[in-house]
Design a protein around this motif. Structure first.
Motif, PDB file in Angstrom:
ATOM      1  N   SER A  87     -11.104  -0.412   3.019  1.00  0.00           N
ATOM      2  CA  SER A  87      -9.987   0.471   2.673  1.00  0.00           C
ATOM      3  C   SER A  87      -8.751  -0.394   2.435  1.00  0.00           C
ATOM      4  O   SER A  87      -7.868  -0.479   3.298  1.00  0.00           O
ATOM      5  CB  SER A  87      -9.731   1.481   3.806  1.00  0.00           C
ATOM      6  OG  SER A  87      -8.685   2.361   3.469  1.00  0.00           O
ATOM      7  N   GLU A  89      -5.224  -2.187   1.427  1.00  0.00           N
ATOM      8  CA  GLU A  89      -3.846  -1.695   1.446  1.00  0.00           C
ATOM      9  C   GLU A  89      -2.861  -2.822   1.169  1.00  0.00           C
ATOM     10  O   GLU A  89      -3.143  -3.990   1.397  1.00  0.00           O
ATOM     11  CB  GLU A  89      -3.527  -1.043   2.788  1.00  0.00           C
ATOM     12  CG  GLU A  89      -3.699  -1.934   3.988  1.00  0.00           C
ATOM     13  CD  GLU A  89      -3.430  -1.200   5.293  1.00  0.00           C
ATOM     14  OE1 GLU A  89      -2.353  -0.574   5.410  1.00  0.00           O
ATOM     15  OE2 GLU A  89      -4.295  -1.255   6.175  1.00  0.00           O
ATOM     16  N   LEU A 143      -4.750  -1.770  -6.558  1.00  0.00           N
ATOM     17  CA  LEU A 143      -3.483  -1.726  -5.817  1.00  0.00           C
ATOM     18  C   LEU A 143      -2.530  -2.816  -6.315  1.00  0.00           C
ATOM     19  O   LEU A 143      -1.332  -2.577  -6.498  1.00  0.00           O
ATOM     20  CB  LEU A 143      -3.740  -1.904  -4.318  1.00  0.00           C
ATOM     21  CG  LEU A 143      -4.407  -0.743  -3.587  1.00  0.00           C
ATOM     22  CD1 LEU A 143      -4.700  -1.136  -2.137  1.00  0.00           C
ATOM     23  CD2 LEU A 143      -3.519   0.503  -3.620  1.00  0.00           C
TER      24      LEU A 143
END
Length: 305
Positions: A87, A89, A143
């Motif tokens: 996940s 970030e 991202l």
């Protein structure tokens, strides 16, 4: 771990700003290459750091990392950091511009300040590790791309990936035998699903691609090449440029306790072998069909060769 790194990076920015004011710089945390190639380009750079399991030690002493961080800070650029795991970030995003009143300081002070900031950034990068199981490099790149796309006023935009590139989750899961698939086919399938990030006007540098560690089996040379070609096809399909960096892995111990990353089963290539009997038979057959040209079939033009 990620919160601690973010806090440390923010403190580093404040401390180095103070160092300009008083004209004092403390000792280096780690050595930034003093022979770094100096660039005057104001760049926005996002580091994608694969500090997860099944990876060899990440090399933050490479010229790619050290020169990029130093030049970006020195030219008042932007640095972001994305941590790769199941996940991903963004854990750091900051402009390293300073107030115009401080830019009139001497070159010596400004250079020392840039080196101290660079040292602090690289020092804290080394402590970035995965929080969640698995690794999703495609989402990590997405991202990074979104972060850079939100920025204006920079001469260049770069993404520097440090990691294996073996995604084990998400839409691009290499456990689905993707290591043997045609790169163009993968890029096309991702494009059909609108899963390719936009890399327009961006350059993606990739260091330590395929540098895996146990329990992940080693990639063959052919598999490494295909892995590189897959990511290159994806980046170029998104409108960006891809640069493969040859920097080797860090020899540091990688036995730290990290969230699990599922090893990918790799197809085994058949080793090459030499059979003298078959070779002799092949050679004999080849000479049986040998074509001999006569003198009349081979002519030379006088004074030419």
């Amino acid at each position: 771990m990620k919160f601690a790194v973010v806090s440390a990076l923010l403190v580093a920015c404040i401390l180095t700003l103070v160092s300009i004011t008083i004209g004092y710089v403390s000792g280096d945390l780690i050595l930034v290459d003093q022979s770094a190639v100096i660039s005057e380009e104001k760049a926005a750079v996002v580091f994608v750091i694969g500090g997860h399991a099944n990876s060899q030690g990440l090399n933050f002493n490479s010229s790619l990392v050290q020169n990029t961080v130093y030049n970006t800070v020195k030219n008042y650029g932007f640095i972001g950091i994305v941590s790769v795991d199941g996940s991903p970030e963004v854990i750091h995003a900051a402009s390293y511009d300073i107030n115009d009143m401080y830019k009139s300081a001497s070159d010596t002070i400004l250079e020392s300040d840039a080196r101290e900031k660079a040292n602090n950034i690289i020092y804290n990068m080394q402590s970035i590790t995965a929080d969640d199981a698995e690794a999703d490099y495609l989402e990590s790149l997405r991202l990074a791309s979104r972060l850079l796309s939100s920025l204006d006023g920079y001469d260049s935009k770069q993404i520097i990936v440090i990691g294996t590139g073996l995604s084990t989750t998400g839409v691009l899961d290499f456990s689905n035998n993707l290591i043997s698939a045609e790169p163009e086919v993968i890029a096309e399938l991702l494009s059909e699903k609108s899963e390719i990030p936009s890399f327009s006007d961006m350059t993606v540098y990739w260091q330590q691609l395929g540098d895996v560690a146990e329990p992940q089996n080693e990639l063959t040379a052919k598999q490494r090449l295909n892995l590189k070609n897959v990511w290159q096809a994806i980046v170029e399909a998104g409108g960006g440029s891809f640069v493969y960096d040859e920097s080797i892995a860090n020899s540091a111990d990688t036995a730290a306790q990290l969230p699990e990353v599922t090893p990918i089963e790799l197809p085994q290539d058949t080793p090459i072998s030499f059979d003298p009997v078959s070779f002799e038979s092949l050679s004999a057959d080849a000479f049986e069909d040998l074509v001999i040209l006569t003198e009349s079939q081979v002519t030379f033009i006088e004074d030419k060769s």
